[in-house]
Scaffold this active site. Sequence first.
Site, PDB file in Angstrom:
ATOM      1  CE1 TYR A 196      31.309  41.170  51.659  1.00  0.00           C
ATOM      2  CE2 TYR A 196      31.528  39.128  53.249  1.00  0.00           C
ATOM      3  CZ  TYR A 196      31.741  39.635  51.972  1.00  0.00           C
ATOM      4  OH  TYR A 196      32.480  38.872  51.179  1.00  0.00           O
ATOM      5  CE  LYS A 239      29.622  38.723  49.039  1.00  0.00           C
ATOM      6  NZ  LYS A 239      29.727  38.939  47.593  1.00  0.00           N
TER       7      LYS A 239
HETATM    8  N1  LIG Z   1      38.510  37.993  49.110  1.00  0.00           N
HETATM    9  C1  LIG Z   1      38.152  36.648  49.931  1.00  0.00           C
HETATM   10  O1  LIG Z   1      38.484  36.010  50.375  1.00  0.00           O
HETATM   11  C2  LIG Z   1      36.361  36.662  49.423  1.00  0.00           C
HETATM   12  C3  LIG Z   1      35.670  35.815  50.507  1.00  0.00           C
HETATM   13  C4  LIG Z   1      34.266  35.910  50.444  1.00  0.00           C
HETATM   14  C5  LIG Z   1      33.768  36.697  49.253  1.00  0.00           C
HETATM   15  N2  LIG Z   1      34.724  37.439  48.667  1.00  0.00           N
HETATM   16  C6  LIG Z   1      33.760  38.307  47.512  1.00  0.00           C
HETATM   17  O2  LIG Z   1      34.372  38.077  46.387  1.00  0.00           O
HETATM   18  C7  LIG Z   1      34.203  39.300  45.569  1.00  0.00           C
HETATM   19  C8  LIG Z   1      35.557  39.945  45.047  1.00  0.00           C
HETATM   20  O3  LIG Z   1      36.127  40.570  46.369  1.00  0.00           O
HETATM   21  P1  LIG Z   1      37.693  40.721  46.360  1.00  0.00           P
HETATM   22  O4  LIG Z   1      38.148  40.137  47.447  1.00  0.00           O
HETATM   23  O5  LIG Z   1      38.389  40.597  45.128  1.00  0.00           O
HETATM   24  O6  LIG Z   1      37.797  42.188  46.605  1.00  0.00           O
HETATM   25  P2  LIG Z   1      38.387  43.669  46.029  1.00  0.00           P
HETATM   26  O7  LIG Z   1      38.045  44.920  46.745  1.00  0.00           O
HETATM   27  O8  LIG Z   1      39.895  43.448  45.686  1.00  0.00           O
HETATM   28  O9  LIG Z   1      37.587  43.611  44.544  1.00  0.00           O
HETATM   29  C9  LIG Z   1      36.121  44.207  44.481  1.00  0.00           C
HETATM   30  C10 LIG Z   1      36.063  45.170  43.261  1.00  0.00           C
HETATM   31  O10 LIG Z   1      34.714  45.656  43.237  1.00  0.00           O
HETATM   32  C11 LIG Z   1      34.759  46.775  42.760  1.00  0.00           C
HETATM   33  N3  LIG Z   1      33.322  47.632  42.909  1.00  0.00           N
HETATM   34  C12 LIG Z   1      32.936  48.135  44.145  1.00  0.00           C
HETATM   35  N4  LIG Z   1      31.722  48.494  44.316  1.00  0.00           N
HETATM   36  C13 LIG Z   1      31.370  48.456  42.951  1.00  0.00           C
HETATM   37  C14 LIG Z   1      30.325  48.805  41.939  1.00  0.00           C
HETATM   38  N5  LIG Z   1      29.184  49.355  42.775  1.00  0.00           N
HETATM   39  N6  LIG Z   1      30.198  48.779  40.737  1.00  0.00           N
HETATM   40  C15 LIG Z   1      31.171  48.040  39.945  1.00  0.00           C
HETATM   41  N7  LIG Z   1      32.486  47.706  40.798  1.00  0.00           N
HETATM   42  C16 LIG Z   1      32.347  47.796  42.000  1.00  0.00           C
HETATM   43  C17 LIG Z   1      35.839  47.623  43.291  1.00  0.00           C
HETATM   44  O11 LIG Z   1      36.405  48.725  42.826  1.00  0.00           O
HETATM   45  C18 LIG Z   1      37.010  46.562  43.483  1.00  0.00           C
HETATM   46  O12 LIG Z   1      37.836  46.494  42.329  1.00  0.00           O
HETATM   47  C19 LIG Z   1      33.399  40.180  46.599  1.00  0.00           C
HETATM   48  O13 LIG Z   1      32.069  40.025  46.069  1.00  0.00           O
HETATM   49  C20 LIG Z   1      33.622  39.683  47.928  1.00  0.00           C
HETATM   50  O14 LIG Z   1      32.655  39.975  48.831  1.00  0.00           O
HETATM   51  C21 LIG Z   1      35.699  37.784  48.695  1.00  0.00           C
END
Ligand SMILES: NC(=O)c1ccc[n+]([C@@H]2O[C@H](COP(=O)([O-])OP(=O)(O)OC[C@H]3O[C@@H](n4cnc5c(N)ncnc54)[C@H](O)[C@@H]3O)[C@@H](O)[C@H]2O)c1
Length: 311
Positions: free
Chosen positions: A170, A174
């Site tokens: 991951y 990133k």
């Molecule tokens: N939550 C955090 O604190 C955090 C921190 C750093 C980075 N991020 C990044 O933010 C982004 C959103 O994460 P989140 O926390 O809302 O997670 P989440 O799991 O709630 O949402 C991610 C969404 O992506 C969709 N998805 C997965 N694979 C897919 C694909 N191949 N095609 C289309 N859709 C797909 C999933 O169905 C899901 O609804 C991600 O890239 C994550 O890595 C989140």
Amino acid sequence: MPSLEGKVAIVTGAGRGIGRGHALALAEAGARVVVNDLGATLAGEGTDATPAQSVVNEIVAAEGEAVANYDDVSDFGAAEHMIQRAIERYGGLDILVLNAGILRDRMLVNMTEDEWDAVIAVHLKGHFSPLRHAAAYWRERSKSGESLRARVITTSSPSGVFGNVGQANYGAAKAAIAGLTLIAAQELHRYGVTVNCIAPNARTRMTEETFGDLPAPDEGFDPLDPGNMAPLVVALCADEAQDITGQCFFVWGGSVNVLRPWDAGELLAADERWDADALLAELRERFPEGAAPEGMVPMMGKAGGRSMRVG
Ligand SMILES: NC(=O)c1ccc[n+]([C@@H]2O[C@H](COP(=O)([O-])OP(=O)(O)OC[C@H]3O[C@@H](n4cnc5c(N)ncnc54)[C@H](O)[C@@H]3O)[C@@H](O)[C@H]2O)c1
């Protein structure tokens, strides 16, 4: 809020969490939104139309305009289909928010090939594929004489820019996304496209998996609300942000830190090729305490946030 009236946006992975927050805010600012979400599990398995459709329903209920899309962003052909869907449905594309993601955490020594490949595919190829097709579309429009103000927002992570133990797949994806942002920003600015990156923090199913239950405060501002990233996305998508590109923004609650990218550092200069013994001696002299990464927790603190790990 800046007006995005008349603009067409795609948000990938917008059925839940942070992407849902982006989609709702873009629609509130007046954009017509393609809500992409495969509906996968956190590990990237299965499909479900419900998340994308429910966000479309929320936008429509608030008198916005949106359509669902279920393409897998890690598939080059499906990503092209998603871009075409926006163009056919709404007559163009102005904003591409690349947010979809999955997790398969494991310490490096135990990580399987599948865990590596799946995470790199959804995050890194899932950024490249839609970006590649959107960029070709924008280049064509620009070459035909149109003056564009198009926007790409990519999604990195504190894990990628600072390095988090247990997330080799991951974090590597990133970090690569932060690098992709720098290159895409430079390549696409000539066409009127800005490319900026967010390293977000929010309470979603993703952080629940890594850090467990993170209760929201009973009252007052919730620094981990997944909607906290949305004002930055809307601001960067405004026409007035045309000259802000290639930046990576760490966001924690009300803290937005414009991170310094890889930067020139300690210079060990010689007029000819270094001798290894001399170089080692010089390194030991310059770094008497050694040199090692600080790690994600202290770096998040420096950037204006807190690690979810320390509560
Ligand atoms: N939550 C955090 O604190 C955090 C921190 C750093 C980075 N991020 C990044 O933010 C982004 C959103 O994460 P989140 O926390 O809302 O997670 P989440 O799991 O709630 O949402 C991610 C969404 O992506 C969709 N998805 C997965 N694979 C897919 C694909 N191949 N095609 C289309 N859709 C797909 C999933 O169905 C899901 O609804 C991600 O890239 C994550 O890595 C989140």
